[in-house]
Design a protein around this motif. Structure first.
Motif, PDB file in Angstrom:
ATOM      1  N   ASN A   1      13.932  62.939  -9.275  1.00  0.00           N
ATOM      2  CA  ASN A   1      14.792  62.741  -8.105  1.00  0.00           C
ATOM      3  C   ASN A   1      15.873  61.677  -8.311  1.00  0.00           C
ATOM      4  N   TYR A   2      16.649  61.858  -9.356  1.00  0.00           N
ATOM      5  CA  TYR A   2      17.785  60.962  -9.608  1.00  0.00           C
ATOM      6  C   TYR A   2      18.877  61.281  -8.591  1.00  0.00           C
ATOM      7  N   ARG A   3      19.285  60.261  -7.855  1.00  0.00           N
ATOM      8  CA  ARG A   3      20.303  60.456  -6.811  1.00  0.00           C
ATOM      9  C   ARG A   3      21.513  59.575  -7.073  1.00  0.00           C
ATOM     10  N   CYS A   4      22.665  60.136  -6.748  1.00  0.00           N
ATOM     11  CA  CYS A   4      23.908  59.375  -6.752  1.00  0.00           C
ATOM     12  C   CYS A   4      24.779  59.966  -5.656  1.00  0.00           C
ATOM     13  N   LYS A   5      25.942  59.384  -5.456  1.00  0.00           N
ATOM     14  CA  LYS A   5      26.823  59.850  -4.384  1.00  0.00           C
ATOM     15  C   LYS A   5      27.164  61.336  -4.504  1.00  0.00           C
ATOM     16  N   GLY A   6      27.298  61.828  -5.728  1.00  0.00           N
ATOM     17  CA  GLY A   6      27.740  63.206  -5.940  1.00  0.00           C
ATOM     18  C   GLY A   6      26.662  64.261  -5.912  1.00  0.00           C
ATOM     19  N   GLY A   7      25.379  63.858  -5.939  1.00  0.00           N
ATOM     20  CA  GLY A   7      24.326  64.862  -5.947  1.00  0.00           C
ATOM     21  C   GLY A   7      22.986  64.308  -6.351  1.00  0.00           C
ATOM     22  N   GLU A   8      22.048  65.207  -6.601  1.00  0.00           N
ATOM     23  CA  GLU A   8      20.689  64.835  -6.969  1.00  0.00           C
ATOM     24  C   GLU A   8      20.193  65.761  -8.070  1.00  0.00           C
ATOM     25  N   ILE A   9      19.389  65.206  -8.954  1.00  0.00           N
ATOM     26  CA  ILE A   9      18.745  65.993 -10.002  1.00  0.00           C
ATOM     27  C   ILE A   9      17.243  65.880  -9.780  1.00  0.00           C
ATOM     28  N   ASP A  10      16.575  67.023  -9.662  1.00  0.00           N
ATOM     29  CA  ASP A  10      15.146  67.023  -9.372  1.00  0.00           C
ATOM     30  C   ASP A  10      14.340  66.385 -10.495  1.00  0.00           C
ATOM     31  N   LEU A  11      14.561  66.852 -11.720  1.00  0.00           N
ATOM     32  CA  LEU A  11      13.823  66.340 -12.873  1.00  0.00           C
ATOM     33  C   LEU A  11      14.783  66.119 -14.035  1.00  0.00           C
ATOM     34  N   ILE A  12      14.585  65.008 -14.724  1.00  0.00           N
ATOM     35  CA  ILE A  12      15.292  64.772 -15.983  1.00  0.00           C
ATOM     36  C   ILE A  12      14.201  64.667 -17.034  1.00  0.00           C
ATOM     37  N   MET A  13      14.304  65.507 -18.064  1.00  0.00           N
ATOM     38  CA  MET A  13      13.255  65.586 -19.068  1.00  0.00           C
ATOM     39  C   MET A  13      13.850  65.556 -20.466  1.00  0.00           C
ATOM     40  N   ARG A  14      12.997  65.253 -21.442  1.00  0.00           N
ATOM     41  CA  ARG A  14      13.398  65.316 -22.850  1.00  0.00           C
ATOM     42  C   ARG A  14      12.735  66.520 -23.479  1.00  0.00           C
TER      43      ARG A  14
ATOM     44  N   LEU B   1      25.149  69.310  -9.471  1.00  0.00           N
ATOM     45  CA  LEU B   1      24.247  68.926 -10.560  1.00  0.00           C
ATOM     46  C   LEU B   1      25.025  68.352 -11.737  1.00  0.00           C
ATOM     47  N   ILE B   2      26.138  68.975 -12.059  1.00  0.00           N
ATOM     48  CA  ILE B   2      26.979  68.496 -13.156  1.00  0.00           C
ATOM     49  C   ILE B   2      27.525  67.104 -12.836  1.00  0.00           C
ATOM     50  N   THR B   3      27.942  66.884 -11.593  1.00  0.00           N
ATOM     51  CA  THR B   3      28.443  65.571 -11.172  1.00  0.00           C
ATOM     52  C   THR B   3      27.351  64.513 -11.307  1.00  0.00           C
ATOM     53  N   ALA B   4      26.155  64.830 -10.819  1.00  0.00           N
ATOM     54  CA  ALA B   4      25.039  63.878 -10.901  1.00  0.00           C
ATOM     55  C   ALA B   4      24.645  63.610 -12.355  1.00  0.00           C
ATOM     56  N   ALA B   5      24.653  64.648 -13.181  1.00  0.00           N
ATOM     57  CA  ALA B   5      24.319  64.477 -14.596  1.00  0.00           C
ATOM     58  C   ALA B   5      25.359  63.601 -15.293  1.00  0.00           C
ATOM     59  N   SER B   6      26.628  63.802 -14.973  1.00  0.00           N
ATOM     60  CA  SER B   6      27.694  62.977 -15.560  1.00  0.00           C
ATOM     61  C   SER B   6      27.503  61.517 -15.175  1.00  0.00           C
TER      62      SER B   6
END
Length: 120
Positions: A32-45, A78-83
């Motif tokens: 649940n990574y959140r920023c102004k532009g969006g949210e990402i449910d999971l970040i994994m390697r 998602l792309i915005t949040a990932a960036s």
């Protein structure tokens, strides 16, 4: 204060998706990574790659699969949040966007789409 039932179902879907991905060898980095532009449910390697995962849940597939509900607008968020996430990191890993669609409550069907869309 209690969470709304749709939020609880979302949390359960994310937990199920995370467990499924971990069983295939991915490692959880962040939820649940959140920023102004969006949210990402999971970040994994996944080996040397960073994977941004969108988790979608549907009770049934009557109106299409859960994975099909990831619209172009959602992809842009998602792309915005990932960036934003990548700008905060000191390392630059190769990355991809995956979608995990979960359909059904009692006997859920998990659909994992690797590299579901590109950042442009």
């Amino acid at each position: 204060m209690r969470k709304a039932s749709h939020l609880c179902k979302g949390d359960l879907a994310e937990t199920l998706a995370c467990s499924h991905l971990q069983q295939t060898g991915l490692q959880l980095v962040e939820k649940n990574y959140r920023c102004k532009g969006g949210e990402i449910d999971l970040i994994m390697r996944d080996g040397a790659s960073l994977v941004f995962v969108e988790v979608r849940f549907r009770k049934s597939s009557s109106f299409g699969s859960a994975a099909e509900s990831v619209t172009a607008s959602k992809q842009r968020k998602l792309i915005t949040a990932a960036s934003h996430y990548l700008q905060r990191q000191r390392n630059s890993w190769p990355c991809r966007f995956d979608v995990v669609g979960i359909t059904g409550e009692r006997d859920p069907n998990i659909e994992w789409i690797k590299d579901a869309f590109q950042s442009a």
